[in-house]
Design a protein around this motif. Structure first.
Motif, short mmCIF file in Angstrom:
data_model
loop_
_atom_site.label_atom_id
_atom_site.label_comp_id
_atom_site.label_asym_id
_atom_site.label_seq_id
_atom_site.Cartn_x
_atom_site.Cartn_y
_atom_site.Cartn_z
N VAL A 74 0.85 -1.20 0.00
CA VAL A 74 0.00 0.00 0.00
C VAL A 74 0.88 1.25 0.00
CG1 VAL A 74 -1.64 1.36 1.37
CG2 VAL A 74 -1.97 -1.11 1.13
N ASN A 75 1.99 1.17 0.73
CA ASN A 75 2.92 2.31 0.85
C ASN A 75 3.97 2.32 -0.28
OD1 ASN A 75 3.42 4.55 2.66
ND2 ASN A 75 5.37 3.58 3.18
N GLU A 76 3.80 1.41 -1.24
CA GLU A 76 4.74 1.28 -2.36
C GLU A 76 6.16 0.96 -1.92
OE1 GLU A 76 3.88 3.58 -6.07
OE2 GLU A 76 3.00 4.97 -4.62
N ASN A 77 6.26 0.02 -0.98
CA ASN A 77 7.58 -0.48 -0.58
C ASN A 77 7.75 -1.91 -1.06
OD1 ASN A 77 6.71 1.37 2.18
ND2 ASN A 77 8.57 1.83 1.04
N ARG A 78 8.98 -2.24 -1.40
CA ARG A 78 9.25 -3.58 -1.87
C ARG A 78 9.25 -4.57 -0.70
NH1 ARG A 78 13.36 -6.02 -5.55
NH2 ARG A 78 14.93 -5.31 -4.08
N VAL A 79 8.84 -5.79 -0.97
CA VAL A 79 8.80 -6.82 0.07
C VAL A 79 9.82 -7.89 -0.26
CG1 VAL A 79 7.32 -8.47 1.26
CG2 VAL A 79 6.33 -6.35 0.37
N ILE A 80 10.82 -8.02 0.58
CA ILE A 80 11.82 -9.06 0.39
C ILE A 80 11.47 -10.22 1.32
CG2 ILE A 80 14.30 -9.60 0.45
CD1 ILE A 80 13.69 -7.35 -1.48
N LYS A 81 11.46 -11.43 0.76
CA LYS A 81 11.03 -12.58 1.56
C LYS A 81 12.19 -13.53 1.84
CE LYS A 81 6.21 -12.39 0.37
NZ LYS A 81 5.03 -13.06 -0.17
N LEU A 82 12.30 -13.87 3.10
CA LEU A 82 13.36 -14.77 3.54
C LEU A 82 12.74 -16.16 3.70
CD1 LEU A 82 16.30 -14.75 4.56
CD2 LEU A 82 15.40 -14.30 6.85
N ASP A 83 13.11 -17.07 2.79
CA ASP A 83 12.50 -18.41 2.81
C ASP A 83 12.91 -19.19 4.06
OD1 ASP A 83 11.17 -18.01 0.45
OD2 ASP A 83 12.80 -18.79 -0.78
N LEU A 84 11.95 -19.82 4.69
CA LEU A 84 12.24 -20.67 5.85
C LEU A 84 12.61 -22.07 5.35
CD1 LEU A 84 9.22 -19.52 8.09
CD2 LEU A 84 11.57 -18.64 8.07
N ASN A 85 13.27 -22.86 6.19
CA ASN A 85 13.63 -24.22 5.76
C ASN A 85 12.43 -25.16 5.88
OD1 ASN A 85 13.34 -25.11 8.39
ND2 ASN A 85 15.54 -25.26 8.80
N GLU A 86 12.63 -26.46 5.65
CA GLU A 86 11.49 -27.38 5.58
C GLU A 86 10.75 -27.52 6.92
OE1 GLU A 86 14.60 -28.21 5.20
OE2 GLU A 86 15.07 -29.98 6.40
N ASN A 87 11.43 -27.16 8.00
CA ASN A 87 10.73 -27.14 9.30
C ASN A 87 10.25 -25.74 9.67
OD1 ASN A 87 11.19 -29.92 9.78
ND2 ASN A 87 13.30 -29.42 10.40
N PHE A 88 10.24 -24.86 8.68
CA PHE A 88 9.81 -23.46 8.86
C PHE A 88 10.67 -22.71 9.86
CE2 PHE A 88 5.79 -25.70 7.60
CZ PHE A 88 5.81 -25.23 6.29
N GLU A 89 11.99 -23.04 9.86
CA GLU A 89 12.93 -22.29 10.69
C GLU A 89 13.72 -21.31 9.82
OE1 GLU A 89 13.84 -26.14 13.55
OE2 GLU A 89 14.90 -25.81 11.67
N MET A 90 14.18 -20.24 10.45
CA MET A 90 15.02 -19.32 9.71
C MET A 90 16.42 -19.91 9.56
SD MET A 90 14.56 -15.30 10.15
CE MET A 90 13.84 -15.26 11.78
N ILE A 91 17.05 -19.59 8.44
CA ILE A 91 18.42 -20.05 8.20
C ILE A 91 19.32 -18.83 8.43
CG2 ILE A 91 19.95 -21.18 6.55
CD1 ILE A 91 17.21 -21.84 4.99
N LYS A 92 20.13 -18.90 9.49
CA LYS A 92 20.89 -17.71 9.90
C LYS A 92 21.80 -17.17 8.79
CE LYS A 92 20.78 -18.18 14.88
NZ LYS A 92 21.44 -18.64 16.11
N ASP A 93 22.47 -18.07 8.07
CA ASP A 93 23.37 -17.62 7.00
C ASP A 93 22.60 -16.88 5.90
OD1 ASP A 93 25.57 -18.55 8.21
OD2 ASP A 93 25.70 -20.43 7.06
N GLU A 94 21.43 -17.41 5.57
CA GLU A 94 20.61 -16.77 4.55
C GLU A 94 20.16 -15.39 5.00
OE1 GLU A 94 19.77 -17.67 1.43
OE2 GLU A 94 21.22 -19.29 1.72
N PHE A 95 19.82 -15.31 6.29
CA PHE A 95 19.42 -14.02 6.87
C PHE A 95 20.55 -13.02 6.75
CE2 PHE A 95 19.82 -11.41 10.76
CZ PHE A 95 18.72 -10.58 10.62
#
Ligand SMILES: *Cc1c(COP(=O)(O)O)cnc(C)c1O
Length: 343
Positions: free
Chosen positions: A112-133
């Motif tokens: 709505v505010n015209e900002n880009r959305v960057i998505k950080l994919d979670l792993n197969e257990n839906f956890e964040m991958i620290k290196d990817e972050f």
């Protein structure tokens, strides 16, 4: 305390903006004659609500052990998500970061505010991958990171939250909409160490007051001041504020809701595990389950036919439906239909 200059992150026009100040709410009077706001002198709800939400902040301040000027109250945490983006994100220039999958509203308000959305994919257990972050946040102009824990729609909590707070140089928003169900500690305690942190909570879930539309942001005084600058003056109505003031002292309401939900959650999980065409019930720290089916379309349609509404997550999360824990009667209805489909 982390080195941090908030003003470098705020949109210039917001820094220069004069907030709308309700004179009566910012001064003390004993018995004022109110002829300043063109209200009707007649009727029960004839007066505007307190634009500073003083009483509710006082209560929350005692409950959460934090200064009242570190609290902002919103028309649901949804409004606060919108306001936080408005404060920090320059339209067409800045981006927000969110986990994928996660709560869709972060991306919605950013768009709505015209900002880009960057998505950080979670792993197969839906956890964040620290290196990817770490890799992703090096790629510039990420103003806000929305970290949802427990995460919606996956249900799991994020481990080692401080790692993300420590390493992110923009504003990090920890959305704790489901924290009460998890038994985990709130990140509010990290606020004294990290001036770039905002913690969101809501009365919509464990408190059982979604209809009242009240959400809360906890952050530094500077951030709270900015949120208050951009909010509509009377953003939370008197009916909701009164209801909250009445209920908030009664932790029994919260505890009872929680206890009932957790009993029902464990009953439902047990029943779901007996159903053979369910591949997986993902572990949940919240009041819902993400469930993977062998025959997701058929199940979803069958439930819909019986007017049992659930949240289908395909194609984003293949084969999955998010189903929240209901009361016993609702859970029995759900399980009955699911069992019928086995034969
Ligand atoms: C339900 C939910 C909210 C709450 O929104 P309100 O506007 O306070 O009702 C916030 N964040 C997440 C992730 C949610 O699932």
């Amino acid at each position: 305390m982390k080195e941090f200059n908030i003003n470098q992150l705020v949109r210039k026009n917001i820094l220069e903006l004069q907030p709308y100040i309700s004179f009566r709410d910012h001064n003390e009077f004993e018995k004022p004659v109110l002829l300043d706001a063109n209200e009707s002198p007649f009727g029960e709800f004839n007066r505007y609500p307190d634009s500073t939400q003083k009483k509710i902040k006082q209560k929350l301040s005692e409950l959460k052990n934090i200064s009242p000027d570190q609290i902002a109250v919103g028309n649901g945490s949804d409004e606060l998500i919108d306001l936080i983006i408005k404060v920090f994100c320059e339209p067409k220039k800045d981006s927000i970061l969110m986990m994928n999958p996660s709560f869709a509203m972060y991306g919605f308000y950013a768009s709505v505010n015209e900002n880009r959305v960057i998505k950080l994919d979670l792993n197969e257990n839906f956890e964040m991958i620290k290196d990817e972050f770490l890799k992703t946040i090096k790629q510039g102009q990420l103003k806000i990171f929305f970290l949802c824990s427990p995460n919606n729609p996956t249900g799991n909590s994020v481990d080692d939250i401080e790692f993300y707070v420590k390493n992110f140089n923009g504003i990090i928003v920890i959305d704790e909409a489901y924290i009460e169900f998890s038994g985990r500690k709130s990140s509010i305690k990290l606020l004294e160490k990290y001036p770039n942190l905002i913690v969101l909570q809501t009365f919509s879930k464990a408190w059982g007051m979604a209809g009242a539309r009240v959400g809360v942001a906890y952050a530094s005084k500077e951030i709270i001041k900015l949120i208050n600058t951009v909010k509509a003056p009377y953003n939370v109505n008197s009916l909701s504020l009164d209801l909250l003031l009445k209920n908030i002292d009664n932790q029994e309401i919260l505890n009872q809701n929680l206890e009932n939900t957790l009993i029902e959650k464990s009953w439902l999980k047990n029943e779901l595990q007996k159903i053979k065409y369910i591949n997986k019930v993902y572990p949940s720290d919240a009041n819902f389950f993400l469930i993977e089916f062998k025959n997701v379309e058929k199940v979803y349609q069958k439930l819909l036919e019986k007017e049992i509404l659930t949240s289908k997550r395909t194609p984003q999360i293949p084969d999955c439906i998010r189903i929240n824990v209901g009361n016993r009667e609702e859970n029995i209805q759900l399980v009955t239909v699911l069992k019928e489909m086995e034969s």
